[in-house]
Scaffold this motif. Sequence first.
Motif, PDB file in Angstrom:
ATOM      1  N   PHE A  63     101.056 -32.857  76.104  1.00 32.43           N
ATOM      2  CA  PHE A  63     101.772 -33.690  75.144  1.00 32.43           C
ATOM      3  C   PHE A  63     102.111 -35.049  75.737  1.00 32.43           C
ATOM      4  CE2 PHE A  63     102.169 -29.364  73.862  1.00 32.43           C
ATOM      5  CZ  PHE A  63     101.966 -29.411  72.496  1.00 32.43           C
ATOM      6  N   LEU A  80      84.972 -25.213  62.538  1.00 32.36           N
ATOM      7  CA  LEU A  80      86.187 -24.473  62.869  1.00 32.36           C
ATOM      8  C   LEU A  80      86.791 -25.062  64.148  1.00 32.36           C
ATOM      9  CD1 LEU A  80      86.928 -20.754  62.513  1.00 32.36           C
ATOM     10  CD2 LEU A  80      87.330 -21.798  64.724  1.00 32.36           C
ATOM     11  N   GLU A 135      92.119 -32.046  65.138  1.00 34.82           N
ATOM     12  CA  GLU A 135      93.355 -32.208  64.381  1.00 34.82           C
ATOM     13  C   GLU A 135      94.580 -31.972  65.281  1.00 34.82           C
ATOM     14  OE1 GLU A 135      93.185 -30.132  60.640  1.00 34.82           O
ATOM     15  OE2 GLU A 135      95.186 -30.794  60.059  1.00 34.82           O
ATOM     16  N   LEU A 136      94.523 -30.897  66.067  1.00 36.08           N
ATOM     17  CA  LEU A 136      95.657 -30.624  66.950  1.00 36.08           C
ATOM     18  C   LEU A 136      95.727 -31.652  68.077  1.00 36.08           C
ATOM     19  CD1 LEU A 136      95.541 -26.735  67.186  1.00 36.08           C
ATOM     20  CD2 LEU A 136      97.094 -28.155  65.825  1.00 36.08           C
ATOM     21  N   ILE A 189      84.218 -19.342  75.723  1.00 34.28           N
ATOM     22  CA  ILE A 189      85.578 -19.549  75.194  1.00 34.28           C
ATOM     23  C   ILE A 189      86.276 -20.671  75.962  1.00 34.28           C
ATOM     24  CG2 ILE A 189      87.851 -18.481  74.830  1.00 34.28           C
ATOM     25  CD1 ILE A 189      85.656 -17.363  72.991  1.00 34.28           C
ATOM     26  N   ALA A 213      84.899 -23.864  74.753  1.00 34.03           N
ATOM     27  CA  ALA A 213      85.484 -24.223  73.455  1.00 34.03           C
ATOM     28  C   ALA A 213      86.901 -24.768  73.643  1.00 34.03           C
ATOM     29  CB  ALA A 213      85.495 -23.007  72.525  1.00 34.03           C
ATOM     30  N   LEU A 236      89.227 -29.420  73.216  1.00 33.89           N
ATOM     31  CA  LEU A 236      90.513 -30.072  72.928  1.00 33.89           C
ATOM     32  C   LEU A 236      90.810 -31.177  73.928  1.00 33.89           C
ATOM     33  CD1 LEU A 236      93.273 -29.975  71.350  1.00 33.89           C
ATOM     34  CD2 LEU A 236      94.052 -28.356  73.100  1.00 33.89           C
ATOM     35  N   GLU A 251     106.163 -28.512  70.039  1.00 24.94           N
ATOM     36  CA  GLU A 251     104.936 -28.451  70.846  1.00 24.94           C
ATOM     37  C   GLU A 251     104.164 -27.146  70.674  1.00 24.94           C
ATOM     38  OE1 GLU A 251     105.710 -29.778  74.869  1.00 24.94           O
ATOM     39  OE2 GLU A 251     106.183 -31.791  74.144  1.00 24.94           O
ATOM     40  N   LYS A 252     104.367 -26.496  69.526  1.00 21.67           N
ATOM     41  CA  LYS A 252     103.593 -25.297  69.211  1.00 21.67           C
ATOM     42  C   LYS A 252     102.615 -25.612  68.082  1.00 21.67           C
ATOM     43  CE  LYS A 252     106.105 -22.540  71.844  1.00 21.67           C
ATOM     44  NZ  LYS A 252     105.608 -22.120  73.162  1.00 21.67           N
ATOM     45  N   SER A 253     101.474 -24.954  68.129  1.00 21.58           N
ATOM     46  CA  SER A 253     100.461 -25.146  67.099  1.00 21.58           C
ATOM     47  C   SER A 253     100.171 -23.818  66.414  1.00 21.58           C
ATOM     48  CB  SER A 253      99.163 -25.671  67.724  1.00 21.58           C
ATOM     49  OG  SER A 253      99.404 -26.895  68.359  1.00 21.58           O
ATOM     50  N   GLN A 313     102.974 -27.874  64.736  1.00 23.28           N
ATOM     51  CA  GLN A 313     101.819 -28.465  64.081  1.00 23.28           C
ATOM     52  C   GLN A 313     100.979 -27.352  63.478  1.00 23.28           C
ATOM     53  OE1 GLN A 313     101.244 -31.584  63.575  1.00 23.28           O
ATOM     54  NE2 GLN A 313      99.382 -31.097  62.455  1.00 23.28           N
ATOM     55  N   ALA A 314     100.621 -27.491  62.193  1.00 22.13           N
ATOM     56  CA  ALA A 314      99.788 -26.485  61.539  1.00 22.13           C
ATOM     57  C   ALA A 314      98.399 -27.033  61.266  1.00 22.13           C
ATOM     58  CB  ALA A 314     100.427 -26.054  60.221  1.00 22.13           C
ATOM     59  N   VAL A 315      97.403 -26.187  61.406  1.00 14.29           N
ATOM     60  CA  VAL A 315      96.051 -26.565  60.985  1.00 14.29           C
ATOM     61  C   VAL A 315      95.571 -25.491  60.008  1.00 14.29           C
ATOM     62  CG1 VAL A 315      94.965 -25.500  63.006  1.00 14.29           C
ATOM     63  CG2 VAL A 315      93.743 -27.240  61.728  1.00 14.29           C
ATOM     64  N   VAL A 361      86.481 -16.061  67.099  1.00 14.74           N
ATOM     65  CA  VAL A 361      87.488 -16.806  66.341  1.00 14.74           C
ATOM     66  C   VAL A 361      88.868 -16.578  66.947  1.00 14.74           C
ATOM     67  CG1 VAL A 361      88.640 -17.020  64.093  1.00 14.74           C
ATOM     68  CG2 VAL A 361      86.154 -16.734  64.201  1.00 14.74           C
ATOM     69  N   GLN A 413      89.656 -15.546  69.961  1.00 11.16           N
ATOM     70  CA  GLN A 413      89.807 -16.084  71.312  1.00 11.16           C
ATOM     71  C   GLN A 413      89.864 -17.605  71.320  1.00 11.16           C
ATOM     72  OE1 GLN A 413      87.521 -13.943  74.536  1.00 11.16           O
ATOM     73  NE2 GLN A 413      86.652 -12.887  72.773  1.00 11.16           N
ATOM     74  N   VAL A 414      89.031 -18.232  70.477  1.00 11.70           N
ATOM     75  CA  VAL A 414      89.027 -19.697  70.447  1.00 11.70           C
ATOM     76  C   VAL A 414      90.330 -20.219  69.852  1.00 11.70           C
ATOM     77  CG1 VAL A 414      87.962 -21.725  69.399  1.00 11.70           C
ATOM     78  CG2 VAL A 414      86.529 -19.956  70.422  1.00 11.70           C
ATOM     79  N   LEU A 415      90.762 -19.616  68.751  1.00 11.27           N
ATOM     80  CA  LEU A 415      92.029 -20.077  68.163  1.00 11.27           C
ATOM     81  C   LEU A 415      93.198 -19.832  69.120  1.00 11.27           C
ATOM     82  CD1 LEU A 415      91.666 -19.113  64.394  1.00 11.27           C
ATOM     83  CD2 LEU A 415      91.386 -21.364  65.467  1.00 11.27           C
ATOM     84  N   GLU A 475      92.970 -20.232  72.232  1.00 10.43           N
ATOM     85  CA  GLU A 475      92.913 -21.366  73.171  1.00 10.43           C
ATOM     86  C   GLU A 475      93.662 -22.576  72.614  1.00 10.43           C
ATOM     87  OE1 GLU A 475      91.071 -22.119  76.233  1.00 10.43           O
ATOM     88  OE2 GLU A 475      91.021 -19.934  76.411  1.00 10.43           O
ATOM     89  N   TYR A 476      93.528 -22.783  71.308  1.00  9.58           N
ATOM     90  CA  TYR A 476      94.073 -24.001  70.696  1.00  9.58           C
ATOM     91  C   TYR A 476      95.503 -23.818  70.191  1.00  9.58           C
ATOM     92  CZ  TYR A 476      89.126 -25.453  70.338  1.00  9.58           C
ATOM     93  OH  TYR A 476      87.822 -25.777  70.591  1.00  9.58           O
ATOM     94  N   CYS A 477      95.838 -22.600  69.769  1.00  6.60           N
ATOM     95  CA  CYS A 477      97.064 -22.394  68.995  1.00  6.60           C
ATOM     96  C   CYS A 477      97.979 -21.375  69.648  1.00  6.60           C
ATOM     97  CB  CYS A 477      96.707 -21.892  67.594  1.00  6.60           C
ATOM     98  SG  CYS A 477      95.701 -23.071  66.678  1.00  6.60           S
TER      99      CYS A 477
END
Lengths: 333, 333, 333
Positions: B30, B48, B55-56, B312, B315, B319, C36-38, C64-66, C96, C98-100, C102-104
Motif C-alpha cells: 500500500f 479474471l 483493479e485491486l 499460482i 499469477a 499484481l 487494506e483488505k480486498s 476494496q471489492a472487485v 480460481v 488459489q489465484v483469488l 493471492e489477490y484477495c
Amino acid sequence: MKHFLTTEHWSHSSLQELIDFAVELKQNKFQPLLKEKSVALLFFNPSLRTRTSFELGVHQLGGQAVVLQPGKDAWPIEFELGSVMDGDAEEHIKEVAQVLSEYCDLIAVRAFPKFKNWQEDRQDKLINALAEHSIVPVINMETITHPCQELAHIMTLQEQLGDLKGKKYVLTWTYHPKPLNTAVANSALMIATKFGMDVTLLCPTEEYVLDEHYMNLGHTYSSEHSNQLTVSHDIDSAYDNADIVYAKSWGALPYFGQWQQEKVIRDQYKHFIVDEQKMAKTNNALFSHCLPLRRNIKATDAVVDSKNCVAIQEAGNRLHVQKSIMNTLMNHS
Amino acid sequence: MKHFLTTEHWSHSSLQELIDFAVELKQNKFQPLLKEKSVALLFFNPSLRTRTSFELGVHQLGGQAVVLQPGKDAWPIEFELGSVMDGDAEEHIKEVAQVLSEYCDLIAVRAFPKFKNWQEDRQDKLINALAEHSIVPVINMETITHPCQELAHIMTLQEQLGDLKGKKYVLTWTYHPKPLNTAVANSALMIATKFGMDVTLLCPTEEYVLDEHYMNLGHTYSSEHSNQLTVSHDIDSAYDNADIVYAKSWGALPYFGQWQQEKVIRDQYKHFIVDEQKMAKTNNALFSHCLPLRRNIKATDAVVDSKNCVAIQEAGNRLHVQKSIMNTLMNHS
Amino acid sequence: MKHFLTTEHWSHSSLQELIDFAVELKQNKFQPLLKEKSVALLFFNPSLRTRTSFELGVHQLGGQAVVLQPGKDAWPIEFELGSVMDGDAEEHIKEVAQVLSEYCDLIAVRAFPKFKNWQEDRQDKLINALAEHSIVPVINMETITHPCQELAHIMTLQEQLGDLKGKKYVLTWTYHPKPLNTAVANSALMIATKFGMDVTLLCPTEEYVLDEHYMNLGHTYSSEHSNQLTVSHDIDSAYDNADIVYAKSWGALPYFGQWQQEKVIRDQYKHFIVDEQKMAKTNNALFSHCLPLRRNIKATDAVVDSKNCVAIQEAGNRLHVQKSIMNTLMNHS
C-alpha cells in the motif's frame, strides 16, 4: 428533495449555477463533497462516457459508486403499477427504488425508450416511477432527454464563446443506419432555447420534427428571450452564418415502431452529413456532437478532426457538470 | 510519454528495473503512488486475473479504476482510420482514446486478435491506434503479446532460481480444443531470450512455429547473450535437462482463419500434454503456465499440483509487476 | 480459518453475535475494519441487492471489492476434481480459489443450482470446492442456501418483535411462472427453527416439501426448543394466528429437471398468493420476502405495500449483517 430528471424542471439561473460550480470543480477536481455517500448507477443500456464520468466523478468527490445493469448483471425490472408480474420481469421498480434507497444516497439511471410505441415511451415511466418511489434523489443519465449532456454542452459553448445569447445555433439531423433515440435532440432544443440562442432545427422533412412537448418548450423558451425557434429543411440557409452546429441522428416519430418504413425515407437523406462544404457556410461555427459518433456517416473526418470540433471537450465536461449536479442534489436541496 | 505496449520497446535493464520495484511493492503493497489518479481498464475480451489484479492494484496505490467492456457494457468500437462507419461500431477508437484521456490518467486495454486473418491481426491495430490517439499512457493487458505476463513470469523465475542466465527454458506447445492466441507464446519467446535463457521452442510441426517477427527477435536476443534459440519437434530431447517448462497452446499460423483444417492436425498432438513422465526427464524443472489452464488437457493434475508448479505464484506476481508498470508510466516518464 | 457457507455450521449464539454486531454497524456504518483488505465478489448468477450491499459494505469498512462474473466477464469454470477439461470451462475452481487467494483476503460467491439434477445440485460442489482450495475465508452469497439472507431476516424480525421464541412462523410456498431455487426456503426453515420459532411449512402437496437434509435440521432445531416443525397443505389453519408470514416460491424436488411435468402441478396452486384475506387470519403478522418479488403473483400489491411488510427493511439489513460477517471472518477467526 429534488431530482434531476429533466432541465424542464430547473430554471435558467439554477442551471447556470450548476454550470458555474462545474467550472470550479474543473479547477479543483478532488473535494470531499460526497464523503461517506454511496451512489447507484443503474444502466438499462450501454455506456462508455456516462459510466466512466459518473463512476470517477463520485470517487473524486470522496463517495462510492456501484454500477448495476438490470437484465444483464441483475434482474429485468417491471415499472407499471398494479401489473400482474407473470412476464420476464422478476422485480418491480418500486422495490428497486426502495431497496436502493436503503443502500445508497443517490440513484442515477439510464433507460432508453423501447422504440415500439412513442405514446408509451414519451411518458418516461421508468425514471418517473423510480423517482416517485425513491427516498433519495434521482439523476437522469439519458432516457427521452439527456440533461447531463445539456449542461456539458452549454458549459463547453460558454468556455468557447462566452455569452451565448443571440448566437445562431443549428441542431441538424444527420443520417445513421439505425433509428436512434430523440433524447439528445429534445435536450439540445430545450437547452439552446433556454439559454437564449437563436435556434434552427434542420431536418429532412416535417416527419423528423421532434415531439410537440419539446417543440412547445423550445418555442416558449425562445419567446422568453425574444427569439424564434425555426424549423428548416433547407441545408444552405440553415448553415448560413451559424455560430454553432450540433449534430444528432434520430428516428422519425410518425414511424415509431415501424422502422422498416422509416428506413426507406431516412436512407434518402445521407447527404445531411456534416462536411467541410456545409461548415464553410457558417460563421466559423463550432461543431459538436454528444458521442458516440459514426465518422463519415454523421460527420466527415475533416469536420471531426478540425479545431472547431468541441465534442471531446464537451465529453470531458460531463465529468464536471455531473459532479456539480450530485453535489447540489445531495448537499443543497 | 511512454506506453507499455510490448517489451520489444523496453531494454533488458529497464524491464529488470520494473521487476525490481515490483519486488519492493510485494513487500509493501500500500503506497499512494497513484493518489488522485484514474485508470480506465478496457476489456474487449474476458478476464479474471488481469481484471482483478489491475483493479485491486490501482486501488492499493491510492488510485481509482473503472472497468469498461466495449460491445458488452459499452459500444462496439471501430479502429480503422478513414472508415465509413456504417457497420456495427458506434464509435471510433480515436474518440475513445481522446475521451478516456479526458477522464483518466492511464488506459489499459485487452484486445485479442479476431482470428480471421493473421496478416491483419499481427499489426495489432487497435492498441496501436489507441496509443497513437491517447494523450495518457497505454498498457497492454494482452493483444498479440502479453507483456505484463512476461514480467510476472520472469519475476517468479528469479524468485525461484535467482539469475536466469543460461538456464534451459522449454516453451512447449500443448493441445487445447480451440485454436488459441499466440500472444503468451510470442511473449515467452521474447522475454526468455531477452533475459539470457537457453530457449527451446517445442511444437508438433513447423506449422506451429511462431510469427517470424517474434522468432527473429528471439534469435536476436539469444545471440546477444551468446545463446541459441532452438526449434524442436522432439519431446524427449526438448525436455532433457530443462530447468523451466512453460506450457501454452496456440493455433498454427498457416491455418489462421481456417480452423477446421487446422483442427485435424492439432488433434493428432494431444500427447504434448505436460505430464510426470516428461517432467521426469528434466533437471527438476519448474513448471508454469499463464492460466487459465485446462487440467488434464494442457498438463496433468499431477504436474499442476506438484511443488514444482509456480503458476499460482506467477499469477500472484501479476499484481506487483502491474503496479510497478503503472507507477513507472505515470511518475517516471 | 472459518468460512460462512451455511448457518448449519454456526451455533445459535454465534449467529446472534453476528446479528448483534450488525445492529452496531447499522448505527455506525463507517468503520475501518477492512482497511487494506480486498474482497472478490464472484457472481455466477445475477444480483442486485447482494451485489450492491456487498460492494458498498466492503467500502464502508475501508476495503476494496472487485466484482467478477465468470462466463460473462470472465471464463466459465470447472469444479469437478480430476476432470479432463475438454468442454466449455477454461479454468478449474482450484486455480480460481488459489489465484483469488493471492489477490484477495476474502471471497464471496453466488452459484445457483443448475436445475438439472438435484442429487448433483444438493452437494453444492462449487462453493465447497472453492472453500476447500481457498486459503482465505469464503462467504456464501446464495447457492442452495442463502445464509446472509437468513441473518438479515432474523435481524429484521428481532427489530420488529424482540424475542422470537415461540412466535408462529409460516413459511409459505407461492406460485411463480418458473421453478425457482429452494435456497431461501431451506434457509428460512433452518434459521426460523434455530431461533426457536414455531414453524409451519405451508405448501401445496407433499411434493413441495424441502430436501430431507433441511427438513431434518428443522426438526432437530425445533426439538431443541421444544417446538414442532409442522408441514401443512391447508392454507386456513397455517395462516391462523401466525406472527410472521415469509413467502417464497420453489420448484418441487421430485420433478427436478423435468420442469414441464412439474409446471402442470404448480399451475394449479396460483391461489397460494399472499393476499389480504389470508393475512386477515393472522395475528396481525409481519410479511416478508427475500426479493425480488413478482407483485400480484407471489403477493398482492395490498400486502406488499402494507405497513406489515418488512421486505425492504430486511433487504436493507443485508448490508449490515454482511459487514458483520466479513468483519468476523477476517478479524476474529
